[in-house]
Write an enzyme that holds these catalytic residues in place. Structure first.
Site, PDB file in Angstrom:
ATOM      1  CB  CYS A  54      -0.918  -0.003   1.222  1.00 34.27           C
ATOM      2  SG  CYS A  54      -2.043   1.395   1.246  1.00 34.27           S
ATOM      3  CB  CYS A  58      -1.755   3.684   8.243  1.00 37.17           C
ATOM      4  SG  CYS A  58      -2.860   4.306   6.953  1.00 37.17           S
ATOM      5  CB  CYS A  61      -0.917  -0.264   8.328  1.00 39.76           C
ATOM      6  SG  CYS A  61      -1.511  -1.485   7.139  1.00 39.76           S
ATOM      7  CB  CYS A  98     -15.428  -7.105   6.629  1.00 35.76           C
ATOM      8  SG  CYS A  98     -14.762  -5.452   6.363  1.00 35.76           S
ATOM      9  CB  CYS A 130     -18.548  -5.031   5.467  1.00 34.61           C
ATOM     10  SG  CYS A 130     -17.635  -3.570   6.004  1.00 34.61           S
ATOM     11  CB  CYS A 190     -18.346  -0.287   9.500  1.00 32.48           C
ATOM     12  SG  CYS A 190     -17.174  -1.088  10.591  1.00 32.48           S
ATOM     13  NE  ARG A 262     -17.411  -5.971  13.641  1.00 37.85           N
ATOM     14  CZ  ARG A 262     -17.836  -5.134  12.697  1.00 37.85           C
ATOM     15  NH1 ARG A 262     -17.005  -4.310  12.127  1.00 37.85           N
ATOM     16  NH2 ARG A 262     -19.089  -5.155  12.303  1.00 37.85           N
TER      17      ARG A 262
HETATM   18  S1  SF4 Z   1      -4.301   0.914   6.899  1.00 37.21           S
HETATM   19 FE1  SF4 Z   1      -2.645  -0.080   5.727  1.00 37.21          FE
HETATM   20  S2  SF4 Z   1      -3.652  -0.857   3.910  1.00 37.21           S
HETATM   21 FE2  SF4 Z   1      -5.053   0.672   4.804  1.00 37.21          FE
HETATM   22  S3  SF4 Z   1      -4.519   2.596   3.820  1.00 37.21           S
HETATM   23 FE3  SF4 Z   1      -3.266   2.506   5.674  1.00 37.21          FE
HETATM   24  S4  SF4 Z   1      -1.320   1.579   4.983  1.00 37.21           S
HETATM   25 FE4  SF4 Z   1      -2.841   1.177   3.387  1.00 37.21          FE
END
Ligand code: SF4
Length: 382
Positions: A54, A58, A61, A98, A130, A190, A262
């Site tokens: 990605c 984040c 993540c 989901c 979802c 959600c 949840r």
């Molecule tokens: S949570 Fe992870 S997968 Fe989702 S947008 Fe952020 S970096 Fe990308």
């Protein structure tokens, strides 16, 4: 006590969060009983339909390409693979699937068309569907709704103030805009967040202000405890204690009485007794399956054993809202517009794990040297 309010303040929420625990639990459990069957818990299966690689940053993540974690990426799953997994989830008590894709935002094209087909396929299995696919435009939300989507997940993650400490590649307002786009359809919302990312109690309260002042409030609010994954900027965060989790669940229940709360990431760190207290405090939904996208989760058999112990039953699909109709692709009212919306890219930056990045680079270099040496030796032998 049981009314749905959209004017909660941070101070009020902090006062609730910090109440003596027995009082907090009593209030939350009382409200829970007024709005929900306390012996029913929804079971959702989270499927990673496109993992890793990605472009976002984040900080929690492991799927962010820049963090060099052990997550191996894969391309978008096929509709048949997803159908097989959904059937398996249904047979073990899940009422909802989901589907998560590690994308910044949805892009019109063959991959999105494939996701729409997955939505149609799962809805026809009489399961709630979802999706969590990143940011969506109004037209994309309408196409998902038309395919039979029941819910769209888009977490606020934290308070608006703390959000920029965790994510720099998009803004809090983008999250709100996507939720707004979903609200222009019949798809339920959600949206929740993560605790244990180094935020203050004020930030937890701030996140609950942002969620509870949405009108309508999200139908579903996942509360995650950070799973600190090696290689991410948050790898060294201390685990959240069960008491913090119980307080967060109870406070969420009180400020959003009708919402399904949840228990999400972090359940493997909780005892059965801890989870039972969370259910008592108002949690009435869990994610099932041995993986939550990429992080560990309790085995579904263990969950069902716990349900048996507690006398809890899995919630039937479409208990809260009727099943949406599926419109086939050929009959769709909406076409792909190929929009390129200007989502924000704020300028602030977050701390990256440069040391881990360097270590990962060194390991890759060594692996390449070994591979070269092996192939040289083999060619000499020949
Ligand atoms: S949570 Fe992870 S997968 Fe989702 S947008 Fe952020 S970096 Fe990308």
């Amino acid at each position: 006590m049981s009314e749905v309010r959209h004017n909660w303040t941070k101070e009020e929420i902090l006062n609730i969060y910090n109440k003596p625990l027995m009082e907090l639990l009593y209030d939350a459990a009382t409200i829970h009983r007024l709005h929900h069957d306390p012996n029913t818990v929804q079971v959702s299966t989270l499927l990673s339909i496109k993992t890793g690689g990605c472009s976002e940053d984040c900080g929690y993540c492991p799927q962010a390409a820049r963090y060099h974690t052990s997550v191996e990426g894969n391309d978008l799953m096929s509709v048949q693979q997803v159908k097989a997994q959904a059937l398996r989830a249904k047979s073990t008590g899940s009422s909802r699937v989901c589907m998560g894709a590690a994308w910044r935002n949805v892009k019109d094209g063959p991959e999105f068309d494939q996701v729409l087909e997955m939505v149609r396929t799962i809805n026809k299995l009489d399961m709630e569907v979802c999706c969590t696919l990143g940011m969506v435009t109004e037209n994309q939300a309408k196409r998902l709704a038309e395919a039979g989507l029941y819910a769209y997940n888009h977490n606020l993650d934290s308070s608006e103030e703390y959000y920029k400490e965790v994510i720099s590649t998009r803004g809090f307002e983008d999250r709100l805009e996507t939720i707004d786009n979903v609200r222009k359809t019949n798809v339920t919302v959600c949206s929740g967040g993560i605790i244990g990312m180094g935020e203050k109690l004020e930030d937890r309260a701030g996140m609950l202000v942002a969620l509870s002042t949405l009108n309508p409030q999200p139908e579903s609010v996942p509360i995650n405890a950070l799973v600190a994954v090696e290689g991410t900027p948050l790898e060294d965060e201390e685990p959240v204690s069960i008491w913090e989790m119980i307080r967060m669940v109870a406070t969420t229940r009180i400020v959003m009485p009708e919402t399904q709360v949840r228990l999400s990431a972090g359940r493997t760190q909780m005892s059965q007794e801890g989870q039972a207290m969370c259910f008592f405090a108002g949690a009435n939904s869990i994610f099932a399956g041995d993986k939550l996208l990429t992080t560990p989760n309790p085995d579904v058999n263990e969950d069902m054993k716990l349900f048996g112990l507690l006398g809890v039953n899995p919630q039937k699909p479409f208990t809260k809202k009727v099943q949406p109709q599926t419109v086939e692709a050929a009959d769709s009212k909406y076409e792909a517009l190929g929009e390129k919306p200007k989502w924000t890219r704020p300028e602030h930056s977050i701390e990256r794990n440069e040391q881990k990045k360097q270590e990962a680079k060194d390991i890759r270099k060594q692996e390449k040297q070994i591979k070269d040496l092996v192939s040289e030796t083999e060619s000499v032998k020949k």
